[in-house]
Design a protein around this motif. Structure first.
Motif, PDB file in Angstrom:
ATOM      1  N   LYS A   4     -25.576 -60.826  32.399  1.00 54.30           N
ATOM      2  CA  LYS A   4     -25.723 -59.631  31.572  1.00 54.30           C
ATOM      3  C   LYS A   4     -25.797 -58.350  32.400  1.00 54.30           C
ATOM      4  CE  LYS A   4     -26.587 -57.425  27.736  1.00 54.30           C
ATOM      5  NZ  LYS A   4     -25.510 -57.040  26.892  1.00 54.30           N
ATOM      6  N   SER A   5     -26.196 -58.450  33.677  1.00 53.47           N
ATOM      7  CA  SER A   5     -26.336 -57.250  34.490  1.00 53.47           C
ATOM      8  C   SER A   5     -24.998 -56.728  35.011  1.00 53.47           C
ATOM      9  CB  SER A   5     -27.275 -57.528  35.670  1.00 53.47           C
ATOM     10  OG  SER A   5     -26.705 -58.509  36.514  1.00 53.47           O
ATOM     11  N   GLN A   6     -23.927 -57.454  34.803  1.00 52.39           N
ATOM     12  CA  GLN A   6     -22.616 -57.037  35.291  1.00 52.39           C
ATOM     13  C   GLN A   6     -21.954 -56.085  34.286  1.00 52.39           C
ATOM     14  OE1 GLN A   6     -19.908 -60.266  35.885  1.00 52.39           O
ATOM     15  NE2 GLN A   6     -19.053 -59.322  37.705  1.00 52.39           N
ATOM     16  N   THR A   7     -21.326 -55.023  34.807  1.00 52.58           N
ATOM     17  CA  THR A   7     -20.648 -54.039  33.961  1.00 52.58           C
ATOM     18  C   THR A   7     -19.176 -54.391  33.856  1.00 52.58           C
ATOM     19  OG1 THR A   7     -22.201 -52.336  34.689  1.00 52.58           O
ATOM     20  CG2 THR A   7     -20.183 -51.584  33.650  1.00 52.58           C
ATOM     21  N   ASN A   8     -18.646 -54.267  32.657  1.00 53.25           N
ATOM     22  CA  ASN A   8     -17.245 -54.577  32.414  1.00 53.25           C
ATOM     23  C   ASN A   8     -16.351 -53.554  33.111  1.00 53.25           C
ATOM     24  OD1 ASN A   8     -14.651 -54.269  30.753  1.00 53.25           O
ATOM     25  ND2 ASN A   8     -15.475 -56.230  30.064  1.00 53.25           N
ATOM     26  N   ASN A   9     -15.372 -54.046  33.870  1.00 53.90           N
ATOM     27  CA  ASN A   9     -14.487 -53.159  34.624  1.00 53.90           C
ATOM     28  C   ASN A   9     -13.583 -52.330  33.710  1.00 53.90           C
ATOM     29  OD1 ASN A   9     -15.461 -53.999  37.107  1.00 53.90           O
ATOM     30  ND2 ASN A   9     -14.006 -55.685  37.235  1.00 53.90           N
ATOM     31  N   SER A  10     -13.151 -52.901  32.613  1.00 56.79           N
ATOM     32  CA  SER A  10     -12.275 -52.168  31.694  1.00 56.79           C
ATOM     33  C   SER A  10     -12.986 -50.980  31.059  1.00 56.79           C
ATOM     34  CB  SER A  10     -11.749 -53.098  30.597  1.00 56.79           C
ATOM     35  OG  SER A  10     -10.924 -54.092  31.148  1.00 56.79           O
ATOM     36  N   SER A  11     -14.297 -51.101  30.867  1.00 53.81           N
ATOM     37  CA  SER A  11     -15.035 -49.970  30.289  1.00 53.81           C
ATOM     38  C   SER A  11     -15.127 -48.819  31.290  1.00 53.81           C
ATOM     39  CB  SER A  11     -16.431 -50.405  29.842  1.00 53.81           C
ATOM     40  OG  SER A  11     -17.203 -50.832  30.940  1.00 53.81           O
ATOM     41  N   VAL A  12     -15.248 -49.144  32.579  1.00 55.67           N
ATOM     42  CA  VAL A  12     -15.273 -48.107  33.607  1.00 55.67           C
ATOM     43  C   VAL A  12     -13.911 -47.415  33.689  1.00 55.67           C
ATOM     44  CG1 VAL A  12     -15.591 -47.671  36.071  1.00 55.67           C
ATOM     45  CG2 VAL A  12     -17.072 -49.299  34.905  1.00 55.67           C
ATOM     46  N   VAL A  13     -12.846 -48.203  33.617  1.00 58.62           N
ATOM     47  CA  VAL A  13     -11.486 -47.643  33.636  1.00 58.62           C
ATOM     48  C   VAL A  13     -11.265 -46.767  32.402  1.00 58.62           C
ATOM     49  CG1 VAL A  13      -9.028 -48.219  33.528  1.00 58.62           C
ATOM     50  CG2 VAL A  13     -10.543 -49.500  35.037  1.00 58.62           C
ATOM     51  N   ALA A  14     -11.736 -47.221  31.244  1.00 55.47           N
ATOM     52  CA  ALA A  14     -11.574 -46.453  30.009  1.00 55.47           C
ATOM     53  C   ALA A  14     -12.268 -45.101  30.108  1.00 55.47           C
ATOM     54  CB  ALA A  14     -12.129 -47.242  28.825  1.00 55.47           C
ATOM     55  N   LEU A  15     -13.468 -45.072  30.666  1.00 57.28           N
ATOM     56  CA  LEU A  15     -14.189 -43.805  30.804  1.00 57.28           C
ATOM     57  C   LEU A  15     -13.503 -42.886  31.812  1.00 57.28           C
ATOM     58  CD1 LEU A  15     -16.586 -42.016  30.112  1.00 57.28           C
ATOM     59  CD2 LEU A  15     -17.867 -43.167  31.914  1.00 57.28           C
ATOM     60  N   THR A  16     -13.074 -43.452  32.926  1.00 59.01           N
ATOM     61  CA  THR A  16     -12.409 -42.644  33.955  1.00 59.01           C
ATOM     62  C   THR A  16     -11.119 -42.030  33.429  1.00 59.01           C
ATOM     63  OG1 THR A  16     -13.323 -44.109  35.639  1.00 59.01           O
ATOM     64  CG2 THR A  16     -11.490 -42.693  36.295  1.00 59.01           C
ATOM     65  N   VAL A  17     -10.296 -42.836  32.793  1.00 54.61           N
ATOM     66  CA  VAL A  17      -9.017 -42.341  32.268  1.00 54.61           C
ATOM     67  C   VAL A  17      -9.256 -41.376  31.107  1.00 54.61           C
ATOM     68  CG1 VAL A  17      -6.856 -43.068  31.182  1.00 54.61           C
ATOM     69  CG2 VAL A  17      -7.785 -44.382  33.061  1.00 54.61           C
ATOM     70  N   GLY A  18     -10.293 -41.634  30.305  1.00 51.33           N
ATOM     71  CA  GLY A  18     -10.625 -40.731  29.206  1.00 51.33           C
ATOM     72  C   GLY A  18     -11.033 -39.358  29.700  1.00 51.33           C
ATOM     73  N   ILE A  19     -11.828 -39.314  30.762  1.00 46.28           N
ATOM     74  CA  ILE A  19     -12.230 -38.021  31.331  1.00 46.28           C
ATOM     75  C   ILE A  19     -11.024 -37.312  31.927  1.00 46.28           C
ATOM     76  CG2 ILE A  19     -13.582 -36.950  33.176  1.00 46.28           C
ATOM     77  CD1 ILE A  19     -15.746 -39.055  32.588  1.00 46.28           C
ATOM     78  N   LEU A  20     -10.167 -38.046  32.620  1.00 38.91           N
ATOM     79  CA  LEU A  20      -8.969 -37.434  33.198  1.00 38.91           C
ATOM     80  C   LEU A  20      -8.047 -36.875  32.117  1.00 38.91           C
ATOM     81  CD1 LEU A  20      -8.063 -39.922  36.066  1.00 38.91           C
ATOM     82  CD2 LEU A  20      -8.970 -37.608  36.287  1.00 38.91           C
ATOM     83  N   SER A  21      -8.012 -37.522  30.953  1.00 37.78           N
ATOM     84  CA  SER A  21      -7.138 -37.039  29.876  1.00 37.78           C
ATOM     85  C   SER A  21      -7.580 -35.674  29.357  1.00 37.78           C
ATOM     86  CB  SER A  21      -7.102 -38.047  28.719  1.00 37.78           C
ATOM     87  OG  SER A  21      -8.309 -38.025  27.991  1.00 37.78           O
ATOM     88  N   LEU A  22      -8.848 -35.321  29.581  1.00 36.70           N
ATOM     89  CA  LEU A  22      -9.337 -34.020  29.151  1.00 36.70           C
ATOM     90  C   LEU A  22      -8.840 -32.892  30.049  1.00 36.70           C
ATOM     91  CD1 LEU A  22     -13.052 -34.964  28.446  1.00 36.70           C
ATOM     92  CD2 LEU A  22     -11.319 -34.423  26.744  1.00 36.70           C
ATOM     93  N   PHE A  23      -8.593 -33.185  31.312  1.00 33.58           N
ATOM     94  CA  PHE A  23      -8.371 -32.135  32.293  1.00 33.58           C
ATOM     95  C   PHE A  23      -6.961 -32.041  32.856  1.00 33.58           C
ATOM     96  CE2 PHE A  23     -12.935 -33.134  32.639  1.00 33.58           C
ATOM     97  CZ  PHE A  23     -13.424 -31.915  32.206  1.00 33.58           C
ATOM     98  N   ILE A  24      -6.141 -33.062  32.699  1.00 26.90           N
ATOM     99  CA  ILE A  24      -4.796 -33.040  33.286  1.00 26.90           C
ATOM    100  C   ILE A  24      -3.801 -32.650  32.199  1.00 26.90           C
ATOM    101  CG2 ILE A  24      -3.018 -34.374  34.440  1.00 26.90           C
ATOM    102  CD1 ILE A  24      -5.212 -36.070  35.647  1.00 26.90           C
ATOM    103  N   PRO A  25      -3.151 -31.495  32.346  1.00 28.78           N
ATOM    104  CA  PRO A  25      -2.210 -31.045  31.315  1.00 28.78           C
ATOM    105  C   PRO A  25      -1.008 -31.973  31.183  1.00 28.78           C
ATOM    106  CG  PRO A  25      -2.766 -29.263  32.827  1.00 28.78           C
ATOM    107  CD  PRO A  25      -3.330 -30.516  33.397  1.00 28.78           C
TER     108      PRO A  25
END
Length: 90
Positions: A4-25
């Motif tokens: 249970k203490s392990q974080t899902n890698n896809s969720s980290v990728v989703a957050l990273t790409v989601g933040i980048l989508s806000l700033f890259i025209p």
């Protein structure tokens, strides 16, 4: 089953790409779609493996949706601006 203490890698990728989508025209539109896909994959994986990261996947989904909306508004703004300027110059 995973720990249970392990974080899902896809969720980290989703957050990273989601933040980048806000700033890259223009490229942010594609990144937003990728972020939505990864957040959905992460939620499905977390339901099976019982990993952490549901909040990251949700934040990634929200950032991706907001990023797509911003990118679409920006494209519409460019289209409106250049159509008005071409109308005025003629």
């Amino acid at each position: 089953m995973s720990d249970k203490s392990q974080t899902n890698n896809s969720s980290v990728v989703a957050l990273t790409v989601g933040i980048l989508s806000l700033f890259i025209p223009f490229l942010g539109l594609i990144l937003g779609i990728i972020g939505i896909v990864f957040s959905r994959i992460a939620v499905k994986q977390m339901n099976i493996t019982n990993e952490n990261g549901r909040g990251l996947a949700t934040a990634g989904l929200i950032c991706s949706i907001v990023g797509i909306i911003i990118q679409l508004l920006m494209v519409l703004g460019y289209v409106a601006f250049f159509s008005v300027t071409s109308y005025i110059s003629n």
